[in-house]
Design a protein around this motif. Structure first.
Motif, short mmCIF file in Angstrom:
data_model
loop_
_atom_site.label_atom_id
_atom_site.label_comp_id
_atom_site.label_asym_id
_atom_site.label_seq_id
_atom_site.Cartn_x
_atom_site.Cartn_y
_atom_site.Cartn_z
N LYS A 1 0.83 -1.21 0.00
CA LYS A 1 0.00 0.00 0.00
C LYS A 1 0.86 1.25 0.00
O LYS A 1 0.48 2.29 -0.57
CB LYS A 1 -0.92 -0.01 1.22
CG LYS A 1 -1.93 1.14 1.23
CD LYS A 1 -2.88 1.03 2.41
CE LYS A 1 -3.88 2.17 2.41
NZ LYS A 1 -4.83 2.07 3.57
N ALA A 2 2.04 1.16 0.61
CA ALA A 2 2.97 2.29 0.67
C ALA A 2 3.89 2.37 -0.55
O ALA A 2 4.78 3.21 -0.59
CB ALA A 2 3.80 2.21 1.94
N GLY A 3 3.66 1.50 -1.53
CA GLY A 3 4.44 1.56 -2.77
C GLY A 3 5.81 0.92 -2.70
O GLY A 3 6.68 1.23 -3.51
N LYS A 4 6.01 0.01 -1.76
CA LYS A 4 7.33 -0.59 -1.56
C LYS A 4 7.50 -1.87 -2.38
O LYS A 4 6.55 -2.38 -2.96
CB LYS A 4 7.55 -0.86 -0.08
CG LYS A 4 7.56 0.41 0.78
CD LYS A 4 7.83 0.12 2.23
CE LYS A 4 7.76 1.38 3.09
NZ LYS A 4 8.81 2.35 2.75
N VAL A 5 8.74 -2.36 -2.39
CA VAL A 5 9.07 -3.64 -3.03
C VAL A 5 9.25 -4.67 -1.92
O VAL A 5 10.11 -4.52 -1.06
CB VAL A 5 10.37 -3.53 -3.85
CG1 VAL A 5 10.77 -4.91 -4.39
CG2 VAL A 5 10.19 -2.54 -5.00
N VAL A 6 8.42 -5.69 -1.94
CA VAL A 6 8.46 -6.74 -0.92
C VAL A 6 9.02 -8.01 -1.55
O VAL A 6 8.50 -8.49 -2.56
CB VAL A 6 7.06 -7.02 -0.35
CG1 VAL A 6 7.13 -8.13 0.70
CG2 VAL A 6 6.46 -5.76 0.25
N ILE A 7 10.06 -8.55 -0.94
CA ILE A 7 10.60 -9.84 -1.35
C ILE A 7 10.43 -10.81 -0.19
O ILE A 7 10.96 -10.60 0.90
CB ILE A 7 12.08 -9.76 -1.75
CG1 ILE A 7 12.29 -8.71 -2.84
CG2 ILE A 7 12.57 -11.13 -2.23
CD1 ILE A 7 13.75 -8.56 -3.26
N SER A 8 9.67 -11.87 -0.43
CA SER A 8 9.38 -12.84 0.62
C SER A 8 10.02 -14.18 0.29
O SER A 8 9.86 -14.70 -0.82
CB SER A 8 7.87 -13.02 0.80
OG SER A 8 7.59 -13.98 1.80
N ASP A 9 10.73 -14.72 1.26
CA ASP A 9 11.29 -16.07 1.16
C ASP A 9 10.15 -17.04 1.47
O ASP A 9 9.84 -17.29 2.62
CB ASP A 9 12.42 -16.20 2.17
CG ASP A 9 13.16 -17.52 2.08
OD1 ASP A 9 12.64 -18.46 1.45
OD2 ASP A 9 14.26 -17.62 2.64
N ARG A 10 9.48 -17.51 0.43
CA ARG A 10 8.32 -18.41 0.41
C ARG A 10 7.00 -17.63 0.50
O ARG A 10 6.91 -16.57 1.09
CB ARG A 10 8.37 -19.48 1.51
CG ARG A 10 9.55 -20.45 1.37
CD ARG A 10 9.31 -21.72 2.15
NE ARG A 10 10.43 -22.64 2.07
CZ ARG A 10 10.67 -23.45 1.04
NH1 ARG A 10 9.87 -23.44 0.01
NH2 ARG A 10 11.71 -24.27 1.06
N TYR A 11 5.99 -18.26 -0.12
CA TYR A 11 4.62 -17.75 -0.09
C TYR A 11 3.69 -18.92 -0.41
O TYR A 11 4.02 -20.08 -0.10
CB TYR A 11 4.48 -16.58 -1.07
CG TYR A 11 3.15 -15.84 -1.03
CD1 TYR A 11 2.62 -15.35 0.16
CD2 TYR A 11 2.41 -15.64 -2.20
CE1 TYR A 11 1.41 -14.67 0.19
CE2 TYR A 11 1.21 -14.96 -2.17
CZ TYR A 11 0.71 -14.48 -0.98
OH TYR A 11 -0.50 -13.80 -0.95
N VAL A 12 2.58 -18.66 -1.05
CA VAL A 12 1.54 -19.68 -1.21
C VAL A 12 2.00 -20.89 -2.03
O VAL A 12 1.55 -22.02 -1.79
CB VAL A 12 0.26 -19.06 -1.83
CG1 VAL A 12 0.50 -18.61 -3.26
CG2 VAL A 12 -0.91 -20.02 -1.74
N ASP A 13 2.91 -20.71 -2.97
CA ASP A 13 3.38 -21.85 -3.77
C ASP A 13 4.04 -22.90 -2.90
O ASP A 13 4.01 -24.10 -3.23
CB ASP A 13 4.35 -21.38 -4.85
CG ASP A 13 3.68 -20.47 -5.88
OD1 ASP A 13 2.75 -20.95 -6.56
OD2 ASP A 13 4.06 -19.30 -5.98
N SER A 14 4.63 -22.50 -1.78
CA SER A 14 5.22 -23.48 -0.86
C SER A 14 4.16 -24.42 -0.30
O SER A 14 4.37 -25.63 -0.21
CB SER A 14 5.94 -22.77 0.29
OG SER A 14 7.17 -22.23 -0.12
N SER A 15 3.01 -23.87 0.08
CA SER A 15 1.93 -24.72 0.58
C SER A 15 1.42 -25.66 -0.50
O SER A 15 1.14 -26.84 -0.24
CB SER A 15 0.79 -23.86 1.12
OG SER A 15 1.13 -23.28 2.36
#
Length: 214
Positions: A89-103
């Motif tokens: 929402k604040a216009g940032k770049v989020v990099i996440s180590d794992r997300y829904v594809d892991s499940s």
């Protein structure tokens, strides 16, 4: 405001995705500054970290497979609410180590609960939010598990200790997901030397970052 981006790193055990992310942070930070948010699943906030501790003990704790799937989904929802959604929402770049594809890969494929079933329970959690880019680090399970045993800092958890057949199903499911969503999920050969894997990931990230101000 610049365009927000949501990027996820995925891969089986020993693929090296966390090492690649750590290597790239020092390069991306001067470019993005405070606009770069890096996080992980399950975790990233107190509630999700508490769930992580339940999900990833060193030894089998007798957890039911459906309970496991639901707990990962609950941790994901809290992670979204506290970390990912406010940052986007604040216009940032989020990099996440794992997300829904892991499940989908681990519980849907590895546990045999079915991709469709896991997708349905996760839809309630993610409310349609998919990454702009998912980088999948592919490695055969035999190599990945040998890396875990040789290099893993700290504990080897109960998922690491699953038999080879489980990890083969996880990889097969990841490859199926990539085939179905090739526009979003890009594969990197993680059997290469780490510096080459980092180079390949950097190329994908920089290409996407060009779209931020477009």
């Amino acid at each position: 405001m610049t365009k927000p981006l949501f990027i996820t790193f995925e891969g089986p055990e020993g693929a090296g995705k966390t090492s690649v992310l750590k290597a790239l942070i020092s390069e991306l930070k001067p470019i993005l500054g405070d606009d770069l948010i890096t996080t992980r699943e399950p975790g990233g906030n107190p509630i999700s970290e508490a769930i992580r501790a339940i999900l990833q003990p060193e030894d089998d704790n007798g957890m039911d497979e459906r309970t496991e799937a639901l707990l990962y989904t609950a941790a994901r929802r809290q992670h979204l609410v506290e970390i990912v959604l406010p940052a986007l929402k604040a216009g940032k770049v989020v990099i996440s180590d794992r997300y829904v594809d892991s499940s989908l890969a681990y519980q849907g494929g590895g546990r045999g609960l079915g991709i469709d079933n896991i997708w349905q329970i996760n839809q309630f959690a993610i409310d349609g939010l998919l990454p702009d880019l998912t980088i999948y680090f592919d490695v055969p399970p035999e190599l990945g598990l040998s890396r875990v045993k040789a290099n893993r800092q700290g504990k080897i958890d109960r998922l690491d200790k699953e038999d080879l057949a489980f990890h083969q199903k996880v990889r097969e499911t990841y490859l199926e997901l990539q085939h179905q969503s090739s526009d979003r999920i890009k594969t990197i050969d993680a059997t290469q030397p780490l510096d080459k894997v980092v180079d390949d990931a950097r190329e994908l990230l920089l290409e996407l970052l060009k779209t931020r101000k477009g």
